[in-house]
Design an enzyme around this catalytic site. Structure first.
Site, PDB file in Angstrom:
ATOM      1  N   THR A 119      -1.468 -42.106 -31.536  1.00 33.92           N
ATOM      2  CA  THR A 119      -0.455 -41.539 -30.628  1.00 33.92           C
ATOM      3  C   THR A 119       0.433 -40.550 -31.349  1.00 33.92           C
ATOM      4  OG1 THR A 119      -0.443 -43.497 -29.210  1.00 33.92           O
ATOM      5  CG2 THR A 119       1.500 -42.094 -29.139  1.00 33.92           C
ATOM      6  N   CYS A 120       0.903 -40.898 -32.544  1.00 35.60           N
ATOM      7  CA  CYS A 120       1.865 -40.055 -33.248  1.00 35.60           C
ATOM      8  C   CYS A 120       1.360 -38.627 -33.414  1.00 35.60           C
ATOM      9  CB  CYS A 120       2.182 -40.668 -34.614  1.00 35.60           C
ATOM     10  SG  CYS A 120       3.376 -39.697 -35.568  1.00 35.60           S
ATOM     11  N   GLU A 137      14.118 -37.004 -24.685  1.00 38.46           N
ATOM     12  CA  GLU A 137      13.571 -35.882 -25.447  1.00 38.46           C
ATOM     13  C   GLU A 137      12.903 -34.861 -24.545  1.00 38.46           C
ATOM     14  OE1 GLU A 137      12.800 -38.204 -29.689  1.00 38.46           O
ATOM     15  OE2 GLU A 137      11.186 -38.125 -28.209  1.00 38.46           O
ATOM     16  N   GLU A 166      29.272 -33.772 -44.800  1.00 38.46           N
ATOM     17  CA  GLU A 166      30.391 -34.181 -45.650  1.00 38.46           C
ATOM     18  C   GLU A 166      31.417 -35.015 -44.877  1.00 38.46           C
ATOM     19  OE1 GLU A 166      33.221 -31.094 -46.958  1.00 38.46           O
ATOM     20  OE2 GLU A 166      32.247 -29.733 -45.532  1.00 38.46           O
ATOM     21  N   HIS A 191      30.181 -28.905 -49.385  1.00 33.40           N
ATOM     22  CA  HIS A 191      30.977 -28.078 -48.467  1.00 33.40           C
ATOM     23  C   HIS A 191      30.445 -26.648 -48.425  1.00 33.40           C
ATOM     24  CE1 HIS A 191      34.572 -26.976 -46.238  1.00 33.40           C
ATOM     25  NE2 HIS A 191      34.663 -25.912 -47.027  1.00 33.40           N
ATOM     26  N   LYS A 201       5.374 -33.585 -29.841  1.00 30.16           N
ATOM     27  CA  LYS A 201       6.723 -33.610 -29.270  1.00 30.16           C
ATOM     28  C   LYS A 201       7.700 -32.802 -30.113  1.00 30.16           C
ATOM     29  CE  LYS A 201       9.328 -36.411 -30.797  1.00 30.16           C
ATOM     30  NZ  LYS A 201       9.575 -37.782 -30.394  1.00 30.16           N
ATOM     31  N   SER A 211      -1.522 -44.254 -37.309  1.00 28.46           N
ATOM     32  CA  SER A 211      -0.807 -44.218 -38.587  1.00 28.46           C
ATOM     33  C   SER A 211      -1.005 -45.493 -39.393  1.00 28.46           C
ATOM     34  CB  SER A 211       0.682 -43.984 -38.331  1.00 28.46           C
ATOM     35  OG  SER A 211       0.892 -42.759 -37.659  1.00 28.46           O
ATOM     36  N   THR A 230       6.480 -44.896 -36.253  1.00 30.39           N
ATOM     37  CA  THR A 230       5.389 -44.599 -37.175  1.00 30.39           C
ATOM     38  C   THR A 230       5.656 -45.100 -38.594  1.00 30.39           C
ATOM     39  OG1 THR A 230       4.536 -42.731 -35.915  1.00 30.39           O
ATOM     40  CG2 THR A 230       4.112 -42.715 -38.284  1.00 30.39           C
ATOM     41  N   GLU A 234     -12.470 -45.760 -33.790  1.00 26.37           N
ATOM     42  CA  GLU A 234     -11.490 -45.031 -32.986  1.00 26.37           C
ATOM     43  C   GLU A 234     -12.183 -44.452 -31.762  1.00 26.37           C
ATOM     44  OE1 GLU A 234      -8.726 -43.689 -31.073  1.00 26.37           O
ATOM     45  OE2 GLU A 234      -8.037 -44.516 -32.989  1.00 26.37           O
ATOM     46  N   TYR A 236      13.677 -42.938 -25.495  1.00 26.19           N
ATOM     47  CA  TYR A 236      13.418 -41.761 -26.326  1.00 26.19           C
ATOM     48  C   TYR A 236      12.673 -40.677 -25.544  1.00 26.19           C
ATOM     49  CZ  TYR A 236      13.970 -44.433 -30.794  1.00 26.19           C
ATOM     50  OH  TYR A 236      14.419 -45.163 -31.855  1.00 26.19           O
ATOM     51  N   ALA A 281      15.559 -41.670 -35.250  1.00 27.78           N
ATOM     52  CA  ALA A 281      16.131 -40.446 -34.690  1.00 27.78           C
ATOM     53  C   ALA A 281      15.603 -40.251 -33.283  1.00 27.78           C
ATOM     54  CB  ALA A 281      15.787 -39.231 -35.553  1.00 27.78           C
ATOM     55  N   ASP A 334       2.543 -50.651 -33.148  1.00 26.80           N
ATOM     56  CA  ASP A 334       3.086 -50.871 -31.807  1.00 26.80           C
ATOM     57  C   ASP A 334       2.433 -52.050 -31.093  1.00 26.80           C
ATOM     58  OD1 ASP A 334       4.348 -48.558 -32.528  1.00 26.80           O
ATOM     59  OD2 ASP A 334       3.757 -47.394 -30.772  1.00 26.80           O
ATOM     60  N   CYS A 339       4.828 -38.174 -31.696  1.00 31.06           N
ATOM     61  CA  CYS A 339       5.810 -37.572 -32.599  1.00 31.06           C
ATOM     62  C   CYS A 339       5.549 -36.105 -32.927  1.00 31.06           C
ATOM     63  CB  CYS A 339       5.850 -38.341 -33.917  1.00 31.06           C
ATOM     64  SG  CYS A 339       5.600 -40.095 -33.803  1.00 31.06           S
TER      65      CYS A 339
END
Length: 449
Positions: free
Chosen positions: A42-43, A181, A440, A435, A51, A15, A310, A35, A177, A340, A302, A48
């Site tokens: 990895t992502c 996960e 909320e 609502h 997963k 990334s 990422t 590369e 994580y 998250a 990283d 990410c």
């Protein structure tokens, strides 16, 4: 034109590396990226994206179970592992192609192979040498296996996405994580799951209310959590992985997933030979402008071991280009970075935890709410959502926001903007909620605990 082959040579097409390569090329720089594996890092390939696709897949079992409360008669669902993996692989190949098109469309030369330094301006890839004025190292991280006797019996997150068949029982060791996960993924897909962690509670560094809430909810879903427990040794026996635990128990499983952390991927680059300084974990030490101890050699993502996310790598890549190619020295602001955990239920968080706020000397006021989401009142699912605000009483500024519950990441992403803008508790109070939503609750909490 300089005497170098390239103005910028990027090692690693993840990334951060891809973003930096593209943006640098947009300034007119001559850019190459090397590369050794698939484009996207990895992502895209082993993190990410696959997963999250597997999280989506695993959530269907709960949806099927909840359907009866809403009047649906659903036959017993049947899951096919091979179909999931094949469809996941197809999507990853599509994304690899997108990354290639983005790089080539920007005029970046893609060089396949592992790059190593011969000197600060010269790199070797697959027996070819290339020179560059500046070099950006963006090689990411790699899984770390704890030194457990018999650890070779287990796999890491690099291998888990390509299993030929679904294991009936999985032992996950770790508390970050990845461990949390994949415990949820395998559980949702129908595998029996045991998760052991050496500490008293997983997700170290997260708010304690988040950690305790998630542990309770994961246990309700049938995941066997073993805290304050280490694996003494492992061995293969009759096609199974057998782990002896420090508690005296033995766990026999079809698969053992070692999710005991990740380390910077700096080995074999020739960094020591050119004098690039590394820390004790092998991360590249960089200054505020992401330049290493060797002038002209930079690093992002990283591999510098700051915040291994990422979007942070993307921000670092952009800051590097501003500094190195636009004559606009730019640093990355690492405060209030949202994150998250795609556990089940999911976690979203931004800002300081309660412990961090108290440790830093703030006069803390806590607002917390736990409730049963509306959907669960019909489905009968025994699962609760937790939301929490950490507020500095003298200034009324919101220091941290934490959530465990459905769509936590989506909700916290929006709230992160408010924290970045310096929102106060009064700002939250003056905001009219939508609502009926769970979100909320963040603007209706009035009484501190």
């Amino acid at each position: 034109m300089s005497n170098f082959d390239f103005d910028l040579f990027v090692i690693g097409a993840g990334s951060g590396g891809v973003r930096a390569a593209r943006m640098a090329a947009a300034t007119g720089a001559r850019v190459a990226v090397a590369e050794s594996s698939r484009l996207g890092g990895t992502c895209v390939n082993l993190g990410c994206v696959p997963k999250k696709l597997m999280v989506y897949a695993s959530a269907f079992s709960a949806a099927a179970a909840d359907a009866a409360g809403f009047g649906w008669t659903v036959p017993t669902p049947q899951f096919d592992w091979a179909t999931l993996i094949a469809n996941k692989d197809r999507e990853i190949v599509r994304l690899n192609g997108i990354y290639r098109n983005l790089l080539e469309g920007a005029g970046v030369q893609i060089i396949e192979g592992r790059a190593t330094f011969r000197d600060r301006h010269t790199l070797e890839v697959a027996a070819q040498t290339f020179t560059a004025d500046k070099v950006l190292i963006a090689t990411g991280g790699r899984p770390y296996k704890a030194p457990i006797p018999g650890a070779e019996c287990g796999i890491t997150s690099d291998e888990v996405f390509h299993l030929e068949r679904q294991p009936e029982k999985v032992l996950v060791t770790g508390g970050g994580y990845i461990a949390v996960e994949f415990a949820g993924i395998f559980n949702g897909l129908g595998s029996e799951v045991v998760l052991n962690y050496r500490g008293p509670l997983f997700l170290r560094g997260f708010d304690d209310d988040v950690r305790n809430t998630l542990a309770a909810e994961m246990r309700k879903r049938g995941i066997d959590l073993r805290f304050d427990t280490v694996i003494k040794k492992m061995e293969k026996r009759n096609g199974k992985v057998v782990a002896d635990l420090s508690t005296g128990d033995t766990v026999e499983a079809d698969l053992m997933l070692c999710a005991t952390g990740r380390v910077p991927n700096t080995a074999g680059l020739g960094l020591e030979a050119i004098g690039v300084e590394l820390n004790a974990r092998g991360a590249i030490i960089v200054d505020d402008f992401l330049e290493s101890s060797v002038p002209g050699v930079y690093a992002v993502g990283d591999v510098i071991d700051r915040i291994a996310l990422t979007p942070v790598a993307l921000a670092e890549g952009m800051a590097f280009v501003e500094t190195a190619f636009k004559k606009n020295p730019t640093t990355v602001d690492y405060t209030n970075v949202p994150s998250a955990v795609f556990s089940q239920p999911s976690v979203g968080t931004v800002g300081l935890t309660e412990f961090e706020a108290r440790t830093e000397g703030f006069e803390v006021e806590i607002y917390r709410s736990t409730f049963r989401p509306m959907a669960n009142t019909m489905s009968g699912r025994d699962e609760r959502t937790m939301m929490k605000l950490v507020v500095d009483r003298p200034t009324d500024r919101v220091l941290g926001v934490h959530m465990v519950g459905p769509d936590a990441g989506e909700i916290i992403q929006g709230i992160a903007i408010a924290l970045k803008a310096g929102a106060t508790k009064k700002t939250f109070d003056r905001t009219i909620g939508i609502h009926p939503t769970a979100a909320e609750e963040f603007v209706t909490m009035r009484t501190p605990v």
